[in-house]
Motif scaffolding. Structure first.
Motif, PDB file in Angstrom:
ATOM      1  N   UNK A 116       5.191  -3.860   6.264  1.00 18.41           N
ATOM      2  CA  UNK A 116       4.542  -2.606   5.919  1.00 18.41           C
ATOM      3  C   UNK A 116       4.783  -1.598   7.033  1.00 18.41           C
ATOM      4  N   UNK A 117       5.476  -0.526   6.701  1.00 17.05           N
ATOM      5  CA  UNK A 117       5.748   0.500   7.691  1.00 17.05           C
ATOM      6  C   UNK A 117       4.514   1.360   7.913  1.00 17.05           C
ATOM      7  N   UNK A 118       3.781   1.620   6.837  1.00 19.16           N
ATOM      8  CA  UNK A 118       2.621   2.499   6.910  1.00 19.16           C
ATOM      9  C   UNK A 118       1.654   2.124   5.788  1.00 19.16           C
ATOM     10  N   UNK A 119       0.350   2.297   6.046  1.00 12.26           N
ATOM     11  CA  UNK A 119      -0.678   2.048   5.040  1.00 12.26           C
ATOM     12  C   UNK A 119      -1.381   3.364   4.722  1.00 12.26           C
ATOM     13  N   UNK A 120      -1.520   3.656   3.417  1.00 17.19           N
ATOM     14  CA  UNK A 120      -2.178   4.880   2.980  1.00 17.19           C
ATOM     15  C   UNK A 120      -3.489   4.498   2.286  1.00 17.19           C
ATOM     16  N   UNK A 142      -3.783   1.916  -0.730  1.00 13.68           N
ATOM     17  CA  UNK A 142      -5.089   1.361  -1.065  1.00 13.68           C
ATOM     18  C   UNK A 142      -5.954   2.462  -1.658  1.00 13.68           C
ATOM     19  N   UNK A 143      -6.248   2.346  -2.937  1.00 14.65           N
ATOM     20  CA  UNK A 143      -7.092   3.323  -3.620  1.00 14.65           C
ATOM     21  C   UNK A 143      -8.523   2.784  -3.679  1.00 14.65           C
ATOM     22  N   UNK A 144      -9.415   3.421  -2.936  1.00 11.78           N
ATOM     23  CA  UNK A 144     -10.800   2.980  -2.890  1.00 11.78           C
ATOM     24  C   UNK A 144     -11.670   3.892  -3.753  1.00 11.78           C
ATOM     25  N   UNK A 145     -12.398   3.282  -4.661  1.00 14.23           N
ATOM     26  CA  UNK A 145     -13.342   4.034  -5.487  1.00 14.23           C
ATOM     27  C   UNK A 145     -14.265   3.035  -6.168  1.00 14.23           C
ATOM     28  N   UNK A 163       3.926   0.446 -15.404  1.00 14.59           N
ATOM     29  CA  UNK A 163       3.969  -0.704 -14.511  1.00 14.59           C
ATOM     30  C   UNK A 163       3.259  -0.317 -13.214  1.00 14.59           C
ATOM     31  N   UNK A 164       2.273  -1.109 -12.815  1.00 18.73           N
ATOM     32  CA  UNK A 164       1.554  -0.832 -11.574  1.00 18.73           C
ATOM     33  C   UNK A 164       2.399  -1.314 -10.400  1.00 18.73           C
ATOM     34  N   UNK A 165       2.753  -0.429  -9.475  1.00 14.93           N
ATOM     35  CA  UNK A 165       3.612  -0.818  -8.349  1.00 14.93           C
ATOM     36  C   UNK A 165       2.994  -1.950  -7.531  1.00 14.93           C
ATOM     37  N   UNK A 166       3.842  -2.806  -6.983  1.00 20.19           N
ATOM     38  CA  UNK A 166       3.359  -3.938  -6.195  1.00 20.19           C
ATOM     39  C   UNK A 166       2.671  -3.499  -4.907  1.00 20.19           C
ATOM     40  N   UNK A 167       3.002  -2.306  -4.424  1.00 19.16           N
ATOM     41  CA  UNK A 167       2.408  -1.832  -3.169  1.00 19.16           C
ATOM     42  C   UNK A 167       1.148  -0.993  -3.400  1.00 19.16           C
ATOM     43  N   UNK A 168       0.622  -0.989  -4.641  1.00 23.86           N
ATOM     44  CA  UNK A 168      -0.625  -0.292  -4.953  1.00 23.86           C
ATOM     45  C   UNK A 168      -1.754  -1.308  -5.077  1.00 23.86           C
ATOM     46  N   UNK A 169      -2.841  -1.056  -4.352  1.00 25.34           N
ATOM     47  CA  UNK A 169      -3.984  -1.967  -4.354  1.00 25.34           C
ATOM     48  C   UNK A 169      -5.240  -1.193  -4.755  1.00 25.34           C
ATOM     49  N   UNK A 170      -5.851  -1.582  -5.868  1.00 27.71           N
ATOM     50  CA  UNK A 170      -7.112  -0.991  -6.290  1.00 27.71           C
ATOM     51  C   UNK A 170      -8.250  -1.739  -5.587  1.00 27.71           C
TER      52      UNK A 170
END
Length: 329
Positions: A116-120, A142-145, A163-170
């Motif tokens: 992981x180069x960067x975390x958003x 990382x989508x926090x809600x 398709x939900x990207x593999x690098x997207x985390x709910x």
């Protein structure tokens, strides 16, 4: 941190991005996926809400009683969208993603062997669409809600067959009761990896103590060099309306003051009462106490000059500021 409820203002922000993508010229920020993610029904509901001067009961009645296709009067809502709604969400998302790109480029220059180069981290992600416009697989998102928001979003994406990207985390979180640090411990987030955190459209509803509590948690969560980007409202000062002769432009001041009051009244009517106005010194002091330093600050005048004076008719909202802070130690 702050109460959750089904946020009408979050939907309005998504509507503004979709509306601007469809009709805005020139484009301040082109979010072409916002309309698809909202769906036609939600888009029309928000349009009718604006047309009905933010009267929720009348808007609901329009939809319940209509046996025909619901439409909206574009000419009627254009002024409200342009004067009251568009500038804040369009400018802040354009600014935030530009700052994200800057940090990403810095990360490339100092690239390590980490996957992981960067975390958003998007606090209060709502109907954010970045993950579906992003082409960087080494950027973990990382989508926090609230869990209900995440489920609603996943349902819409399923309906769209996206398709939900593999690098997207709910990440489901109740900001009022859950501890951010504990929640992130249950994810793949790594404290030693450079991160970028956004908190957009939230400080308006926070007291100073609650905002500082958020910053204190980010202090413990983020590595040195990480960015924290947010917007905040300030009190209007007559000094800002003085000319070289120290005369007050009373008409401009009163117009802007009325605009600020109208936005506050609108959010209150929608069940989301604004809580606090901050001074820049107050913001700097809170950040400094938790080892953050202001890297970039855009007051309304700077926003107008740097982000909007390129053929756009939009005006920077008179009391909204943008800040990029960096974690220093």
């Amino acid at each position: 941190m702050y109460d959750y409820q089904e946020s009408i203002t979050a939907k309005l922000c998504a509507f503004v991005r979709a509306y601007h993508s469809l009709y805005g010229q020139p484009k301040i920020f082109d979010d072409s996926f916002a309309y698809d993610l909202m769906g036609q029904h939600e888009f029309l509901q928000m349009a009718k809400l604006i047309e009905n001067n933010f009267d929720l009961k009348k808007t609901l009645k329009d939809f319940l009683n209509s046996s025909n296709y619901v439409t909206f009067n574009k000419a009627l809502i254009e002024k409200t969208v342009t004067k009251l709604l568009s500038a804040i969400p369009l400018v802040r998302i354009a600014y935030t993603e530009a700052q994200l790109q800057k940090l990403y480029q810095k990360a490339i220059a100092n690239q390590s062997s980490q996957d992981s180069l960067l975390q958003y981290v998007i606090l209060g992600a709502g109907l954010d669409t970045f993950a579906f416009r992003n082409d960087k697989s080494d950027l973990q998102i990382y989508e926090l809600d609230h869990l209900n928001t995440g489920m609603y979003k996943i349902k819409r994406l399923t309906q769209l067959r996206k398709v939900i990207p593999q690098n997207l985390h709910f990440v489901g979180i109740n900001f009022n009761t859950d501890n951010l640090l504990e929640v992130m411990q249950g994810t793949t987030f790594k404290k030693d990896v450079l991160s970028f955190v956004s908190l957009l459209g939230v400080t308006y509803y926070l007291t100073a103590s609650v905002f500082e509590d958020t910053v204190s948690k980010l202090e413990k969560l983020l590595s040195i060099g990480s960015y924290f980007v947010f917007d905040y409202p300030s009190a209007l000062s007559k000094n800002a309306y003085e000319n070289a002769d120290h005369r007050i432009d009373s008409k401009a001041y009163q117009y802007d003051l009325n605009l600020v009051k109208k936005l506050s009244s609108m959010t209150k009517d929608l069940g989301e009462q604004m809580a606090k106005e901050f001074s820049f010194d107050e913001i700097k002091d809170i950040l400094k106490r938790h080892h953050f330093e202001v890297l970039d600050h855009r007051c309304p005048q700077a926003i107008q000059q740097d982000l909007l004076n390129h053929g756009s008719s939009l005006k920077a909202f008179p009391n909204v500021h943008l800040v990029t802070a960096i974690k220093t130690k």
